[in-house]
Design a protein around this motif. Structure first.
Motif, short mmCIF file in Angstrom:
data_model
loop_
_atom_site.label_atom_id
_atom_site.label_comp_id
_atom_site.label_asym_id
_atom_site.label_seq_id
_atom_site.Cartn_x
_atom_site.Cartn_y
_atom_site.Cartn_z
N UNK A 282 0.84 -1.20 0.00
CA UNK A 282 0.00 0.00 0.00
C UNK A 282 0.87 1.25 0.00
N UNK A 283 1.95 1.22 0.80
CA UNK A 283 2.82 2.41 0.90
C UNK A 283 3.53 2.67 -0.43
N UNK A 284 3.98 1.58 -1.09
CA UNK A 284 4.74 1.76 -2.33
C UNK A 284 3.80 2.00 -3.51
N UNK A 285 2.77 1.15 -3.63
CA UNK A 285 1.91 1.21 -4.83
C UNK A 285 0.84 2.29 -4.71
N UNK A 286 0.41 2.61 -3.50
CA UNK A 286 -0.68 3.58 -3.31
C UNK A 286 -0.45 4.90 -4.02
N UNK A 287 0.64 5.60 -3.70
CA UNK A 287 0.88 6.90 -4.37
C UNK A 287 1.00 6.76 -5.88
N UNK A 288 1.62 5.65 -6.33
CA UNK A 288 1.76 5.44 -7.78
C UNK A 288 0.39 5.29 -8.42
N UNK A 289 -0.48 4.50 -7.78
CA UNK A 289 -1.83 4.27 -8.32
C UNK A 289 -2.60 5.59 -8.39
N UNK A 290 -2.49 6.35 -7.32
CA UNK A 290 -3.24 7.60 -7.25
C UNK A 290 -2.77 8.57 -8.33
N UNK A 291 -1.46 8.70 -8.48
CA UNK A 291 -0.96 9.65 -9.48
C UNK A 291 -1.30 9.17 -10.88
N UNK B 10 -6.47 9.47 -15.95
CA UNK B 10 -7.93 9.63 -15.88
C UNK B 10 -8.36 11.01 -16.32
N UNK B 11 -7.58 12.02 -16.02
CA UNK B 11 -8.01 13.41 -16.31
C UNK B 11 -7.37 13.99 -17.57
N UNK B 12 -6.16 13.54 -17.90
CA UNK B 12 -5.43 14.21 -18.99
C UNK B 12 -4.96 13.23 -20.06
N UNK C 15 -13.09 7.52 -21.09
CA UNK C 15 -13.14 6.06 -20.89
C UNK C 15 -11.78 5.46 -21.20
N UNK C 16 -11.12 5.92 -22.29
CA UNK C 16 -9.81 5.39 -22.67
C UNK C 16 -8.78 5.68 -21.58
N UNK C 17 -8.85 6.90 -21.05
CA UNK C 17 -7.91 7.28 -19.99
C UNK C 17 -8.08 6.40 -18.76
N UNK C 18 -9.35 6.19 -18.39
CA UNK C 18 -9.62 5.36 -17.20
C UNK C 18 -9.14 3.93 -17.41
N UNK C 19 -9.39 3.40 -18.64
CA UNK C 19 -8.99 2.01 -18.85
C UNK C 19 -7.47 1.90 -18.88
N UNK C 20 -6.77 2.93 -19.44
CA UNK C 20 -5.31 2.91 -19.43
C UNK C 20 -4.80 2.99 -17.98
N UNK C 21 -5.44 3.88 -17.20
CA UNK C 21 -5.04 4.00 -15.79
C UNK C 21 -5.25 2.68 -15.06
N UNK C 22 -6.35 1.98 -15.39
CA UNK C 22 -6.61 0.69 -14.75
C UNK C 22 -5.53 -0.32 -15.12
N UNK C 23 -5.14 -0.33 -16.42
CA UNK C 23 -4.11 -1.26 -16.88
C UNK C 23 -2.79 -0.99 -16.15
N UNK D 255 -3.05 -1.93 -12.48
CA UNK D 255 -2.98 -3.37 -12.27
C UNK D 255 -1.53 -3.86 -12.36
N UNK D 256 -0.84 -3.37 -13.38
CA UNK D 256 0.54 -3.82 -13.57
C UNK D 256 1.41 -3.41 -12.39
N UNK D 257 1.22 -2.16 -11.93
CA UNK D 257 2.03 -1.71 -10.80
C UNK D 257 1.72 -2.52 -9.54
N UNK D 258 0.43 -2.85 -9.39
CA UNK D 258 0.07 -3.66 -8.22
C UNK D 258 0.73 -5.03 -8.29
N UNK D 259 0.74 -5.61 -9.51
CA UNK D 259 1.37 -6.92 -9.65
C UNK D 259 2.86 -6.83 -9.35
N UNK D 260 3.54 -5.81 -9.94
CA UNK D 260 4.99 -5.66 -9.71
C UNK D 260 5.30 -5.57 -8.22
N UNK D 261 4.65 -4.60 -7.59
CA UNK D 261 4.98 -4.37 -6.18
C UNK D 261 4.59 -5.58 -5.34
N UNK D 262 3.41 -6.16 -5.65
CA UNK D 262 2.96 -7.32 -4.87
C UNK D 262 3.94 -8.47 -4.99
#
Lengths: 252, 496
Positions: free
Chosen positions: A58-67, A73-75, A93-101, A104-111
C-alpha cells in the motif's frame, strides 16, 4: 507464523522476476488481473505476514496508483469517449482504462517483488548461489545490499542518540523530525564511507579476493529437480516472450 | 617465519613512523608490541598483515619476509603489491573496532566465523566442524545462530577473533584484542590464543600498555613516536622504565597528583534513582536480555565519584543511560538535582548530564574537532562564539588544542576518546556519566582522565563511571557499586 518453505529461495526469486517479465510482455489488463487474483493475493495471504506485506504494498503502490489515476484519468490525450468535461481536464473512458491497466501492472509488480523480498530466506539464497558457483562478488553485492539496510538503520539510531546526549532536541512534529533526519545524514554517510573503506581492507585480510571456488557454511538445500525447473521456467518464458512480441509483427 | 625490517613508513608525507624497527617472529612465539597512542603499533600490525598502505598514499621503505620469501619496498610507485588473498592464507589479522570487520553478508555468528575459510575454499562439512571448535574455545557456541549485528560489544569482539582463528593462520596479528572485554571474556580469548600457540601459531598482540599476564617467554617490542625503545622479554620490560615513553602496565593505578586527591561528597544530591526497573522491548538487544534493571537505588552527591562494576551485560550501560534520559525507567523514578526525569526530551538533559559512550565512534559526527566539541555548548544555549571559546578551552585541557581543524576520523583512537570527553567538558554539565572511559587508553591518557575526573568532582561535580578497570576505580572513586543481572549487589569495597 512463517509459512513452510517448499521451494529454494533462488527458485522463488526467479519465479517472481519471470512473472514480472511476463506481465510486462503480455500487455493486457485481463492477464495482469488474473496474475493479481490467482497468484499475488494468495501469495500475500499465505506468506505468514500478510499485514506487513499488505502495508508495504500500500505504501509503495498507493501513491503510484493515485498519481496514475489522476494523470491518465483526467489528462489522457488520446481519449475520445468523454465521460465528464472539467474544463482543462477531461475524464475519458480510454484514460480510465489505461489508468486501470497501469494500476494493475504496478500492483502486480509491487505485490510480487515485495512478497518475494519480504519472505526471502536471504542466508539460504546466498548459500545456494555460493553452492551453485556464482561469482563471489555478485553474491556479496546481493548479501550486503540486504544486510546494509538494518546496519544503516542501527547506525542512524546510534548517531541520533549521540546527538541527543549532546543536546539535540527532537520535537514531535513532522518538521522537527525532518530536521533531525537531515542532521543525522552527514555523519551517517561519512561513517558508512569510513566503514566501507575499512571493510574493504578487512575483506582482503579475510581472503575475499581469493580465486579458488568459495564454499558455504550453510548446507545446500537446492535439489536437481529445482535446478531443472529453473532452467525450464527461464527457457519457457524466453520462448513465450519472443513469440508473443514477434508473432504480431510477422503476421502483420 | 615472519619478519619486518622497516627503514621508515609515512602517511601522506607526515612524520616518519617505524624508523629502524626490526621484528622477527618464530612459530609458537608470543610477541607484545606495546606503545602509547601514535607510537606506530597499529601501522606495524597492518604491515604484518600485508597492508602496506600503498593504496592510501602511504610510503613504506623496508622489507617483509614471510616463510623465507622476502618482499622489498623502496617507497616507489613500482613497488610490489602484496596479494591479500595469498597473504591471508598464512597471516590472520584482527584490527581495532569489531564493527568494521564484520563481512556484512552473514546472518549468523556461525557464518561470520566461517567467512574467511569459506573464501579459501574449505569444504562445507569441514567448515562446520572448524567453526564448532573455534566457537567452543571462545564460549560462542550458544550464539552461533545469532545475528552478529545484534551482539554486545564483548560478544562481537570474541566473534571477530574467532573468525580470524578459524583461518588457522601460521601467524595471528591482533590489534588491542582485549579492549572492552570483561575479565572472564579476556581470559577466554587468552586461553584460545594459547591453544593456537601450542599448535605452532605465532601470536603478535598490539597493546597500549604492558599486559598484566602473558604466556611464559613472551617478548615485548616497545615503540615510542615510531621508534623502538625496548626489545626483550616481558619480565625484563616491566623493570625497563618504559613509563617514561607512556607505556604503563595494565592493572596499575593511574598516577594521581597528591594535591588532586578527590575530596569526597560534600554537597547536595545531584542524582537520585529510586526503585528503578527497566527492560528492553523484546528483540531490541537480541540475546542480551540480561541487560535490564530491577529495583535499582542509587544516589550521587556533589563532589562524589562512583564506580559502577559488573561483568559484560550486567546492566551498567543501561543504568548510565537512565541518567540522561536515553533510557526511561519502566518503574521507580530518576531525579536530577531533585527534578524528576519525566517526559523531558533527552537533548534537554544534556546540559545537566554529560555522557561518554562506550563506542566513541557513535559519538562523533561533525566535520572538525572544534565543531564537534562546540556542538554541545551551542545546543545547550550558548551563543556560537561563546560555544567555540568553550570548545577551544576544553580541547586545551585534554591536550588537543593543536588539532582543532582536524577531522575526528583522522585522529587515533585515544585522541577520538579525548575529543568525546572534551565535548562534555565544553558543555559543562554537573554530572558526568562515563561508560568504560579507560578502555583502550594509553598510560598518559588514563592519567589525564583520572586528573580530569577528580578535578570535576573537586569543583562540585559528580561522576559515575562504568568500568572493568579495577585499579582506576580504586584510585579515583569514593565507592564502588556492583551490578549483577540488573540488580545492585552489596558494596564490595568502600574505599578512600
Amino acid at each position: 507464523m512463517r509459512r513452510r518453505r517448499i521451494y529454494n529461495p533462488l527458485t522463488e526469486l526467479l519465479a517472481a522476476v519471470l512473472l514480472v517479465v511476463l506481465v510486462l510482455v503480455v500487455n493486457r489488463w485481463e492477464f495482469s488481473l488474473a496474475v493479481l487474483v490467482l497468484v499475488v493475493v494468495p501469495a500475500v495471504v499465505s506468506s505468514g505476514r500478510p499485514r506487513q506485506i499488505g502495508l508495504a504494498v500500500a505504501v509503495v503502490a498507493g501513491p503510484l496508483l493515485l498519481s496514475s489515476l489522476l494523470l491518465h484519468g483526467l489528462f489522457y490525450p488520446e481519449g475520445s469517449t468523454v465521460l465528464a468535461d472539467l474544463g482543462p481536464a477531461r475524464v475519458t473512458a480510454e484514460g480510465l482504462s489505461f489508468a486501470a491497466l497501469m494500476g494493475l501492472r504496478m500492483s502486480v509488480f509491487t505485490g510480487v517483488l515485495l512478497t518475494a523480498a519480504m519472505t526471502l530466506e536471504v542466508p539460504e539464497l546466498l548459500a545456494t548461489m555460493t553452492h551453485r558457483g556464482w561469482n563471489r562478488k555478485l553474491v556479496f553485492v546481493v548479501g550486503s545490499a540486504v544486510g546494509l539496510i538494518p546496519h544503516v538503520a542501527l547506525r542512524a539510531r546510534q548517531i541520533t542518540r549521540a546527538q541527543q546526549a549532546r543536546g539535540l532536541v527532537v520535537g514531535r512534529g513532522p518538521l522537527a523530525r525532518l530536521r533531525a533526519l537531515l542532521t543525522v545524514t552527514t555523519p551517517l554517510v561519512i561513517g558508512l564511507l569510513v566503514d566501507a573503506s575499512e571493510r574493504n581492507h578487512m575483506l582482503g585480510a579475510r581472503g575475499f579476493s581469493s580465486t579458488v571456488a568459495r564454499t558455504s557454511y550453510l548446507p545446500d538445500t537446492d535439489t536437481p529437480g529445482q535446478r531443472i525447473a529453473r532452467r525450464v521456467m527461464l527457457a519457457v518464458t524466453a520462448v513465450f516472450s519472443t513469440a508473443w512480441l514477434i508473432l504480431p509483427v510477422v503476421t502483420g | 617465519m615472519i619478519s619486518i625490517e622497516s627503514t621508515s613508513f609515512a602517511y601522506d608525507d607526515g612524520a616518519p613512523l617505524l624508523v629502524g624497527v626490526t621484528l622477527a617472529v618464530q612459530p609458537g612465539e608470543y610477541v607484545v608490541v606495546a606503545g602509547a597512542s601514535a607510537s606506530g603499533k597499529t601501522t606495524l600490525a597492518r604491515l604484518l598483515a600485508g597492508q602496506t598502505g600503498a593504496d592510501a598514499g602511504a610510503v613504506f621503505r623496508g622489507a617483509v619476509t614471510l616463510d623465507g620469501e622476502t618482499i622489498r619496498f623502496d617507497g616507489a610507485p613500482t613497488d610490489p603489491r602484496i596479494d591479500p588473498a595469498a597473504w591471508s592464507a598464512r597471516v590472520g589479522f584482527v584490527a581495532q573496532g569489531a564493527w568494521g570487520q564484520l563481512s556484512m553478508m552473514s546472518a549468523s555468528v556461525g557464518e561470520e566465523i566461517a567467512f574467511g575459510p569459506s573464501n579459501l575454499g574449505v569444504p562445507t562439512d569441514q567448515l562446520r566442524s572448524l567453526v564448532a571448535d573455534v566457537a567452543a574455545a571462545l564460549t560462542l557456541t550458544p550464539l552461533l545462530n545469532h545475528d552478529p549485528r545484534r551482539l554486545s560489544g564483548g560478544q562481537l569482539q570474541r566473534t571477530v577473533i574467532a573468525a580470524a582463528m578459524a583461518q588457522r593462520p601460521a601467524v595471528l596479528v591482533l590489534d588491542e584484542p582485549f579492549q572492552g572485554l570483561d575479565d572472564d571474556s579476556a581470559q577466554d580469548v587468552a586461553d584460545a590464543l594459547e591453544v593456537l600457540r601450542g599448535a605452532g601459531t605465532a601470536i603478535v598482540v598490539c597493546e597500549p600498555m604492558l599486559p598484566r599476564a602473558a604466556p611464559e617467554g613472551a617478548r615485548v617490542l616497545a615503540l615510542a613516536d615510531g621508534r623502538p625503545v625496548f626489545d626483550g622479554l616481558l619480565t625484563d620490560a616491566r623493570g625497563a622504565g618504559l613509563r617514561r615513553y607512556g607505556i604503563g602496565t595494565a592493572g596499575d593505578p593511574p598516577r594521581l597528583d597528591p594535591a588532586s586527591d578527590p575530596t569526597g561528597p560534600h554537597g547536595r544530591e545531584l542524582v537520585t534513582l529510586r526503585g528503578v526497573g527497566f527492560s528492553y522491548p523484546s528483540g531490541r538487544r537480541g540475546d542480551d536480555r540480561s541487560a535490564c534493571l530491577a529495583g535499582v537505588d542509587l544516589s550521587l552527591h556533589a563532589g562524589e565519584i562512583v564506580a559502577l562494576r559488573g561483568s559484560n551485560g550486567s546492566g551498567k550501560s543501561t543504568l548510565l543511560q537512565h541518567l540522561n534520559g536515553l533510557c526511561r525507567a519502566d518503574a521507580g523514578s530518576v531525579s536530577l538535582a531533585g527534578v524528576p526525569i519525566l517526559r523531558q526530551p533527552t537533548g534537554a538533559l544534556a546540559a545537566c548530564v554529560g555522557f561518554l559512550f562506550q563506542d566513541t565512534d557513535q559519538q562523533l559526527f561533525e566535520r572538525t574537532v572544534l565543531r564537534e566539541v562546540s556542538y554541545g555548548p551551542f545546543a545547550a544555549g550558548h551563543r556560537r562564539d561563546d560555544a567555540v571559546r568553550r570548545a577551544s578551552e576544553a580541547l586545551e585541557r585534554v591536550g588537543l588544542g593543536a588539532l582543532e581543524e582536524a577531522h575526528p576520523y583522522e585522529l587515533g583512537f585515544v585522541q577520538r576518546r579525548l575529543v568525546a570527553l572534551a565535548s562534555i567538558i565544553a558543555t559543562g554539565p554537573a554530572v558526568w556519566a562515563l561508560d568504560e572511559p579507560t578502555a583502550g587508553l594509553d598510560d598518559p591518557a588514563r592519567t589525564l582522565l583520572a586528573a580530569l575526573v577528580t578535578a570535576h568532582a573537586r569543583g562540585g561535580g559528580a561522576v559515575v563511571l562504568a568500568t572493568h578497570d579495577e585499579a582506576f576505580a580504586r584510585a579515583v572513586a569514593h565507592r564502588s557499586v556492583r551490578l549483577e543481572g540488573g540488580r545492585i549487589m552489596p558494596e564490595d569495597h568502600p574505599s578512600v
